[in-house]
Write a protein that holds these residues in place. Structure first.
Motif, PDB file in Angstrom:
ATOM      1  N   PHE A 132      -9.664   4.353  14.066  1.00  0.00           N
ATOM      2  CA  PHE A 132      -9.555   3.330  15.109  1.00  0.00           C
ATOM      3  C   PHE A 132      -8.752   3.839  16.308  1.00  0.00           C
ATOM      4  N   TYR A 136     -10.212   4.163  20.016  1.00  0.00           N
ATOM      5  CA  TYR A 136      -9.411   3.670  21.149  1.00  0.00           C
ATOM      6  C   TYR A 136      -9.310   4.740  22.238  1.00  0.00           C
ATOM      7  N   GLU A 220     -15.523   0.892   7.022  1.00  0.00           N
ATOM      8  CA  GLU A 220     -14.864   1.060   8.323  1.00  0.00           C
ATOM      9  C   GLU A 220     -14.987  -0.203   9.174  1.00  0.00           C
ATOM     10  N   GLY A 222     -12.047  -1.022  12.008  1.00  0.00           N
ATOM     11  CA  GLY A 222     -11.320  -0.928  13.262  1.00  0.00           C
ATOM     12  C   GLY A 222     -12.076  -0.166  14.335  1.00  0.00           C
ATOM     13  N   ALA A 223     -12.536   1.045  14.018  1.00  0.00           N
ATOM     14  CA  ALA A 223     -13.224   1.856  15.026  1.00  0.00           C
ATOM     15  C   ALA A 223     -14.520   1.201  15.474  1.00  0.00           C
ATOM     16  N   GLN A 225     -15.335  -1.980  15.377  1.00  0.00           N
ATOM     17  CA  GLN A 225     -15.070  -3.187  16.151  1.00  0.00           C
ATOM     18  C   GLN A 225     -14.719  -2.836  17.594  1.00  0.00           C
ATOM     19  N   LEU A 226     -13.893  -1.800  17.769  1.00  0.00           N
ATOM     20  CA  LEU A 226     -13.557  -1.373  19.126  1.00  0.00           C
ATOM     21  C   LEU A 226     -14.779  -0.845  19.870  1.00  0.00           C
ATOM     22  N   TRP A 500      -2.772  -2.438  16.287  1.00  0.00           N
ATOM     23  CA  TRP A 500      -3.956  -3.285  16.388  1.00  0.00           C
ATOM     24  C   TRP A 500      -3.644  -4.588  17.130  1.00  0.00           C
TER      25      TRP A 500
END
Length: 550
Positions: A132, A136, A220, A222-223, A225-226, A500
């Motif tokens: 993530f 970012y 997975e 976080g990554a 979703q970003l 986060w």
């Protein structure tokens, strides 16, 4: 010769043990393994039963849906989109990770590449950058990767290819060159030799790494979703967050379990039942490194460019936001507390998970059979579940069965154990596979008990692998996000959750210090993983030079 009663037998003499092992191997005899000890079997069953708690929760929750409601959800266009995105991300991410991991492992371990030790460290370093955080960094650099399949494949592959690279480079360092010499004497070219001889020999390491990459991609969040790339995992979180529809979300989680079972079946089919440990009278010889010649400069340029993609982009973005972001602040008193909490949880989770994986892997390798294989396979389904599903399962069980565990750090560590037990099991098993079981048999003939042989002969051989497993799990614990958000006691925060909270609020400057601290904290574990692979290769080459068998 057995020791007198009541006297702890002396350690077996290595020369005598190896002589007996060679004699047994030469005669074609293989000692039959006894039934597994009851204590070992009980520990294995307890570990697997704990790891299956989230799956039981998923099945129980899904059963609350009626057939009509479940069918309606599974036939929606949105579900088809999530299923398609998950499937092609899994195929593309695993394939690219395998190509990168195996290709760079060959370049470092089997060619005369200059500064190969330095490049080995650079290739291991992405493990210290969470997926993530990588996402970012790329989003901060360019929005072209958002809502893009190829952008998602690129970023997850750059984050997870070391899971293939590390076991592959270690396996290449241990591989005896005699098999390649035989192929060359039969007129087989170098490319064909790699595909037909080397690759099958190192396939357990490659397959284990590919399995880990696939399981991580299934869970997975976080990554992706970003990156605004919807999958079944992001869909599950949407169901919980928007509609609070637990049964619908767990039905999607059940689909992820089906994906996991398919991956396990493919990996088991490809692995087969080959034994890879070797004890014989001959002396192995390390492979000669292939000369790169005029292409050496080109390959060095490729590695430098790859380092820019894996490390340069995210680190540059973080430093830019740290220096220029109007919301950045290093005086936040929560940074020190988050570092301490993250470090403590990473060490505790790494140690406990590796210890839990040991009896499961030992049963699978030393006591092969249908039941031990079933036990080992039983630890993997939970890894395909998003952290929030595992967390909700533990919250439900703790409230209804053991209320004292609710909102405690031990429950959080148990969640880490369930989530990352497959990662530890793959590492421990691959290490045990290369420790010849005949050495245990010889030790028992020299007076050791089975437990003593395991402690004095096998465990010293696998300690580097166990250390690597602890480091690998600790990295995962330090960067875990969704389960930590739900299971952490009130007032407890980690670097990942603090990052986060700020990144999701588009406070990139405030998020940057936590991301950088997380990377710095992950460096020692990443260095240890890279160092273990180097030590394995060096010790293997020294054993060849001293005339000892591989």
């Amino acid at each position: 010769m057995s020791a007198p009663a009541g006297v702890d037998p002396a350690p077996p003499d290595p020369a005598e043990a190896l002589a007996l092992a060679r004699a047994g191997a030469a005669s074609g005899q293989r000692a039959a393994h006894p039934r597994p000890p009851a204590v070992l079997l009980a520990l294995g069953v307890l570990v697997v039963a704990t790891s299956l708690v989230p799956l039981g929760f998923v099945l129980w929750s899904t059963a609350q849906m009626g057939p009509a409601e479940a069918w309606d959800l599974l036939t929606r266009p949105r579900f088809a989109d999530l299923l398609w995105n998950t499937s092609r991300l899994l195929v593309g991410g695993v394939a690219l990770s395998v190509v990168l991991g195996v290709g760079f492992a060959w370049l470092v371990a089997r060619t005369d590449l200059r500064l190969s030790g330095l490049w080995h460290g650079v290739l291991c370093a992405p493990l210290a950058v969470p997926a993530f955080v990588n996402g970012y960094g790329w989003i901060s650099a360019t929005h072209a990767v958002q809502s893009s399949y190829w952008g998602a494949v690129l970023i997850v592959s750059l984050s997870y290819y070391p899971l293939v690279y590390l076991p592959t480079v270690a396996a290449l360092g241990r591989l005896d060159a005699s098999v390649e010499d035989v192929a060359a004497s039969l007129g087989v070219g170098p490319v064909a030799s790699f595909l037909r001889v080397v690759l099958p020999a190192i396939s357990p390491a490659v397959l284990g790494g590919a399995l880990l990459v696939g399981l991580h991609l299934l869970g997975e969040y976080g990554a992706l979703q970003l990156l605004n790339y919807p999958t079944l995992t992001t869909g599950i979180l949407d169901q919980y967050r928007v509609s609070f529809n637990g049964p619908a979300a767990t039905l999607l989680a059940l689909v992820l379990v089906v994906f996991c079972l398919a991956l396990l079946g493919l990996e088991a089919l490809a692995r087969g039942r080959r034994r890879l440990s070797r004890v014989g009278a001959g002396v192995g010889r390390p492979a000669a490194r292939h000369r790169l010649g005029r292409s050496a400069a080109a390959w060095t340029t490729v590695l430098a460019g790859f380092a820019v993609l894996t490390l340069g982009v995210p680190l540059t973005s973080l430093l830019r936001w740290l220096l220029r972001g109007s919301s950045s602040s290093l005086s936040d008193s929560g940074l020190g507390a988050a570092i301490g909490t993250t470090l403590g949880l990473a060490i505790a989770g790494g140690l406990l998970t590796t210890l839990a994986a040991l009896p499961v892997a030992w049963l699978a390798v030393r006591h092969r059979g249908a039941f031990s294989t079933l036990l080992e396979r039983g630890v993997y389904p939970a890894n395909a579940l998003p952290g929030i599903v595992v967390a909700l399962a533990l919250v439900t069980v703790s409230i209804n069965v053991v209320p004292a565990l609710y909102q405690t750090l031990p429950l959080l560590v148990i969640g880490y154990l369930i989530l990352f037990l497959p990662r530890a099991t793959v590492g421990v098993r691959s290490t045990l596979e290369l420790a010849p079981p005949v050495l245990d048999d010889v030790a028992t003939t020299l007076g050791c008990t089975r437990a003593g042989a395991a402690r004095r002969v096998t465990l010293p051989l696998v300690l580097p692998g166990l250390a690597a497993s602890v480091a690998l799990v600790s990295l995962a614990v330090a960067t875990e996000l969704t389960a930590t958000l739900l299971l952490a006691p009130t007032g407890t925060s980690t670097l990942a959750t603090q990052f986060w909270a700020r990144a999701s609020a588009v406070e990139y400057g405030a998020a940057a210090p936590y991301a950088l601290a997380l990377i710095v904290l992950s460096v020692p574990a990443t260095w240890l993983l890279g160092r273990v692979a180097v030590v394995h290769q060096q010790s293997h080459q020294q054993s060849h030079q001293q005339g000892r068998p591989a």
